[in-house]
Design an enzyme around this catalytic site. Structure first.
Site, PDB file in Angstrom:
ATOM      1  N   ASN A   1      71.847  27.071  18.935  1.00  0.00           N
ATOM      2  CA  ASN A   1      72.473  28.463  18.983  1.00  0.00           C
ATOM      3  C   ASN A   1      73.597  28.425  18.080  1.00  0.00           C
ATOM      4  O   ASN A   1      74.587  27.814  18.066  1.00  0.00           O
ATOM      5  CB  ASN A   1      72.781  29.354  20.493  1.00  0.00           C
TER       6      ASN A   1
ATOM      7  N   ASP B   1      75.842  30.429  26.209  1.00  0.00           N
ATOM      8  CA  ASP B   1      77.047  30.134  25.309  1.00  0.00           C
ATOM      9  C   ASP B   1      77.734  29.078  25.837  1.00  0.00           C
ATOM     10  O   ASP B   1      78.729  28.826  25.439  1.00  0.00           O
ATOM     11  CB  ASP B   1      78.023  31.211  24.862  1.00  0.00           C
TER      12      ASP B   1
ATOM     13  N   GLU C   1      79.401  30.724   9.805  1.00  0.00           N
ATOM     14  CA  GLU C   1      77.910  30.627  10.254  1.00  0.00           C
ATOM     15  C   GLU C   1      76.973  29.889   9.175  1.00  0.00           C
ATOM     16  O   GLU C   1      76.208  29.062   9.677  1.00  0.00           O
ATOM     17  CB  GLU C   1      77.273  31.998  10.594  1.00  0.00           C
TER      18      GLU C   1
ATOM     19  N   ASN D   1      71.140  34.286   8.894  1.00  0.00           N
ATOM     20  CA  ASN D   1      71.280  32.913   9.118  1.00  0.00           C
ATOM     21  C   ASN D   1      69.906  32.126   8.782  1.00  0.00           C
ATOM     22  O   ASN D   1      70.063  30.865   8.548  1.00  0.00           O
ATOM     23  CB  ASN D   1      71.521  32.766  10.578  1.00  0.00           C
TER      24      ASN D   1
ATOM     25  N   HIS E   1      76.912  31.193  17.569  1.00  0.00           N
ATOM     26  CA  HIS E   1      77.464  32.155  17.939  1.00  0.00           C
ATOM     27  C   HIS E   1      78.663  32.599  16.996  1.00  0.00           C
ATOM     28  O   HIS E   1      79.454  31.685  16.788  1.00  0.00           O
ATOM     29  CB  HIS E   1      77.901  31.673  19.401  1.00  0.00           C
TER      30      HIS E   1
ATOM     31  N   GLY F   1      68.380  38.390   9.619  1.00  0.00           N
ATOM     32  CA  GLY F   1      67.771  37.004   9.455  1.00  0.00           C
ATOM     33  C   GLY F   1      68.898  36.245   8.285  1.00  0.00           C
ATOM     34  O   GLY F   1      68.330  35.645   7.462  1.00  0.00           O
TER      35      GLY F   1
HETATM   36  C1  GAR Z   1      75.062  36.648  13.582  1.00  0.00           C
HETATM   37  O1  GAR Z   1      76.433  36.918  13.370  1.00  0.00           O
HETATM   38  C2  GAR Z   1      74.944  35.921  14.997  1.00  0.00           C
HETATM   39  O2  GAR Z   1      76.018  34.805  14.908  1.00  0.00           O
HETATM   40  C3  GAR Z   1      74.884  36.652  16.012  1.00  0.00           C
HETATM   41  O3  GAR Z   1      74.179  37.713  15.511  1.00  0.00           O
HETATM   42  C4  GAR Z   1      74.171  37.809  14.114  1.00  0.00           C
HETATM   43  C5  GAR Z   1      72.742  37.751  13.664  1.00  0.00           C
HETATM   44  O4  GAR Z   1      72.687  37.828  12.169  1.00  0.00           O
HETATM   45  N1  GAR Z   1      74.356  36.158  17.141  1.00  0.00           N
HETATM   46  C6  GAR Z   1      74.818  36.192  18.260  1.00  0.00           C
HETATM   47  O5  GAR Z   1      75.657  37.136  18.846  1.00  0.00           O
HETATM   48  C7  GAR Z   1      73.858  35.480  19.560  1.00  0.00           C
HETATM   49  N2  GAR Z   1      74.710  35.791  20.646  1.00  0.00           N
HETATM   50  P1  GAR Z   1      71.455  37.449  11.275  1.00  0.00           P
HETATM   51  O6  GAR Z   1      70.082  38.021  11.930  1.00  0.00           O
HETATM   52  O7  GAR Z   1      71.674  37.987   9.728  1.00  0.00           O
HETATM   53  O8  GAR Z   1      71.477  36.106  11.315  1.00  0.00           O
END
Ligand code: GAR
Length: 209
Positions: free
Chosen positions: A110, A153, A183, A16, A112, A14
């Site tokens: 989303n 995507d 991100e 993000n 990515h 989490g």
């Molecule tokens: C992030 O790097 C996000 O971009 C990626 O997973 C991670 C989650 O981190 N998402 C994907 O790969 C989706 N296809 P977080 O839980 O710390 O936000």
């Protein structure tokens, strides 16, 4: 401008989600508030982050549903109950059925961890994306925020930011740099633009007003 209800979908750490919470508290996101966090897994740290900021949470475990359709219906029911204006996939690792997209057209985004159309689509998630970028030897990677459509995507791109790859990067080191430099910056920015009614989609392209 009316305040928008933002529902955030998570599956893991989490960070993000944290960037969105911080942006809400710093006033970067002015016209929206996170009204619910939905996790596809129990016990993940994202739920603690929400709890610390008194944001209501729901856990809808993917494991408890027989198939994608049944799971998608459960998530959609929750999204509708929460009166979501915007749904944000923030490290949400479950693909949802078209029925959710159809109910929320251009209202789901989303993040990515690559520059789409590189290193994306089915099977490209989390660390795997960075492993493949390193394998290919790209000198630049980055992150993309896009609207969610039925194509994995493949939806209209809202914002992108490039990040340098270094010779001695490991997937973990690169993942962290992409999060910090891309991100956590572009996701809150895209959400703020949406909440300020500044995103327009025409012919599968996003224009910022
Ligand atoms: C992030 O790097 C996000 O971009 C990626 O997973 C991670 C989650 O981190 N998402 C994907 O790969 C989706 N296809 P977080 O839980 O710390 O936000």
């Amino acid at each position: 401008m009316s305040m928008k209800n933002i529902v955030v979908l998570v599956s893991g750490g989490g960070t993000n989600l944290q960037a969105l919470i911080d942006a809400q508290e710093n006033g970067i996101i002015k016209n929206g508030r996170i009204t619910c966090v939905i996790s596809s897994k129990p016990g993940v740290f994202a739920l603690e982050r929400a709890g610390k900021h008194s944001i209501p949470t729901r856990v809808i475990p993917r494991k408890e549903y027989p198939d994608v359709t049944a799971y998608s219906q459960a998530v959609l029911d929750a999204i509708l109950e929460e009166n979501a204006d915007l749904v944000v996939y923030a490290g949400f690792m479950t693909i949802l059925d078209e029925l959710v997209v159809r109910a929320m057209p251009n209202r789901m985004m989303n993040v990515h961890p690559a520059l789409i159309p590189s290193f994306c689509g089915k099977g490209y998630y989390g660390l795997k994306v960075h492993e493949e970028a390193l394998k290919k030897g790209v000198k630049l990677t980055g992150a993309t925020v896009h609207f969610v459509t039925e194509v994995c995507d493949g939806g209209p791109i809202i914002l992108q930011k490039a990040v340098e790859v270094k010779d001695d990067d490991t997937p973990e080191v690169l993942q962290r740099r992409v999060m910090e430099q891309a991100e956590w910056i572009i996701l809150p920015k895209a959400v703020a633009l949406f909440c300020d009614d500044r995103l327009e989609v025409r012919d599968s392209k996003v224009y910022i007003k």
